[in-house]
Design a protein around this motif. Structure first.
Motif, mmCIF file in Angstrom:
data_model
loop_
_atom_site.group_PDB
_atom_site.id
_atom_site.type_symbol
_atom_site.label_atom_id
_atom_site.label_comp_id
_atom_site.label_asym_id
_atom_site.label_seq_id
_atom_site.Cartn_x
_atom_site.Cartn_y
_atom_site.Cartn_z
ATOM 1 N N ASN A 1 16.155 -16.613 9.666
ATOM 2 C CA ASN A 1 17.150 -16.652 10.738
ATOM 3 C C ASN A 1 18.551 -16.380 10.196
ATOM 4 O O ASN A 1 19.425 -15.912 10.932
ATOM 5 N N ARG A 2 18.753 -16.641 8.914
ATOM 6 C CA ARG A 2 20.048 -16.362 8.293
ATOM 7 C C ARG A 2 20.317 -14.861 8.177
ATOM 8 O O ARG A 2 21.467 -14.445 7.983
ATOM 9 N N LYS B 1 19.118 -12.430 10.494
ATOM 10 C CA LYS B 1 18.901 -11.660 11.722
ATOM 11 C C LYS B 1 20.159 -11.023 12.299
ATOM 12 O O LYS B 1 20.076 -10.004 12.971
ATOM 13 N N SER B 2 21.309 -11.588 12.060
ATOM 14 C CA SER B 2 22.544 -11.003 12.598
ATOM 15 C C SER B 2 23.264 -10.124 11.571
ATOM 16 O O SER B 2 24.366 -9.649 11.820
ATOM 17 N N ASN B 3 22.605 -9.892 10.450
ATOM 18 C CA ASN B 3 23.205 -9.125 9.362
ATOM 19 C C ASN B 3 22.660 -7.696 9.386
ATOM 20 O O ASN B 3 21.453 -7.480 9.261
ATOM 21 N N SER B 4 23.527 -6.717 9.527
ATOM 22 C CA SER B 4 23.102 -5.319 9.663
ATOM 23 C C SER B 4 22.483 -4.754 8.399
ATOM 24 O O SER B 4 21.901 -3.670 8.415
#
Length: 377
Positions: A251-252, A254-257
């Motif tokens: 989850n750490r 998932k927002s990292n491109s």
């Protein structure tokens, strides 16, 4: 006409048996059946049974009745019950299993207890985890062994197996790896919406005997990847005990491109992405086998592949789940771009067909006997 049943429970073992299934289906003297179970049926891991159906085999049975609890002993019993019912309907002459998963163990147990010949692909290998115990157990139930190399053959002889039952064929997935039928990199990136050009591939599975330490270990690994400044294609772990801890840590990312995360990748597309990767990192067997064929640098993390490779696999660095060790290994990866063919030359399917057609193979007795190693000296 002889009936041959293949068991597949994971995306990984399907990649191994797929070329053998396709080759055997084209032979008029054999009727091929496929029993699909295990991880293939788990939605969060991509429902990969659909990949088997896409290949349009004549006789495929999807074990939808199976209840995946994520408890290996429970799931093993479940598969054994379902598979027993299936083999009573089709009466196969041989069951073909691969590797060290519980689906393969179920196939070996059901075959042995019902007087059906069992052929085991890639026995005689070590890994240092519960998988190794499962693999050796399958070998003791199996009647025919189709191994990768002479080293694996020697281990089976050490386990008391008859040498005449052991055939060295290499790893069947190498046939696909070295074929001309893989998609292009552009096709693979488009299919999975991957936007970066340079990347590593990360695959990390739980070690069930290290469950109490797993959360801390995967936290350190993910932190090292984040600080590396690299792009990564990330593939979900298998469903062994502890997979939920790994997925929580993802989850750490998932927002990292810089991270493209997938439950699963179709095998041929995975191979294309691997072939064009900067390096692979994690504890998947793909980092030991497939990377060596393509000469892709591999960083083996932790204990899961302990004992499975030696200095011959010179494309591999080993590190523990420590941030500084991982970061330093990533900095050094370019030094490890070397190839070898320790696991096969890409002709496993041809060898498999030759062996299956040998009448001697079908004359092996179901009742095995232990061959004391002293009698072979």
């Amino acid at each position: 006409m002889r009936k041959i049943l293949f068991i597949t429970g994971t995306r990984a073992d399907y990649g191994k048996v797929k070329p053998l299934i396709k080759a055997l289906e084209s032979e008029n003297d054999y009727e091929v059946f496929i029993f699909v179970s295990g991880m293939h049926l788990i939605e969060k891991l991509g429902n990969t049974y659909k990949e088997v159906l896409k290949d349009k085999y004549k006789n495929v049975y999807i074990d939808f009745a199976q209840a995946n609890r994520g408890i290996m002993s429970y799931d093993l019993g479940n598969i054994i019950c379902d598979l027993t019912g299936y083999i009573k309907r089709i009466s196969p002459d041989m069951i073909v299993v691969h590797g060290d998963r519980i689906d393969a163990l179920a196939g070996a147990v059901v075959g042995a207890l019902n007087n059906i010949k069992v052929a085991h692909i890639e026995g005689g290998e070590v890994s240092g985890t519960i998988d190794e115990s499962i693999r050796h157990a399958i070998s003791k139930f199996a009647h025919i062994h189709l191994v990768c190399n002479e080293e694996a053959k020697k281990r089976l002889i050490q386990l008391g197996e008859e040498e005449k039952r052991i055939y060295v064929i290499g790893s069947p997935d190498i046939d696909i790896m070295l074929s001309n039928g893989l998609p292009s990199l552009e096709e693979a990136k488009k299919r999975y919406n991957i936007h970066f050009d340079k990347y590593g591939i990360f695959m990390y599975h739980p070690v069930t005997t290290e469950y109490s330490m797993l959360a801390e270990k995967i936290r350190k690994v993910v932190s090292a990847l984040l600080s590396s400044g690299k792009n990564y294609i990330v593939v979900y772990p298998n469903n062994d005990l502890g997979s939920e801890l790994i997925l929580d840590e993802y989850n750490r990312l998932k927002s990292n491109s810089a991270f493209a995360i997938f439950p699963s990748l179709r095998f041929e597309y995975f191979l294309t992405l691997l072939k064009n990767a900067e390096f692979m990192i994690g504890n998947s067997s793909a980092g030991i086998r497939e990377t060596s064929i393509y000469g892709i640098p591999a960083i083996d993390v932790g204990s899961r592949q302990t004992g499975r490779y030696s200095s011959q696999e010179s494309n591999i660095q080993h590190v523990e789940e420590e941030e500084d060790e991982i970061e330093n290994a990533i900095l050094r990866y370019k030094q490890y771009r070397k190839t070898n063919h320790f696991y096969g030359e890409g002709n496993s399917t041809e060898k498999f067909l030759q062996i299956i057609k040998e009448e001697e193979l079908w004359q092996f007795e179901i009742q095995k006997r232990f061959i004391d190693i002293s009698s072979t000296l």
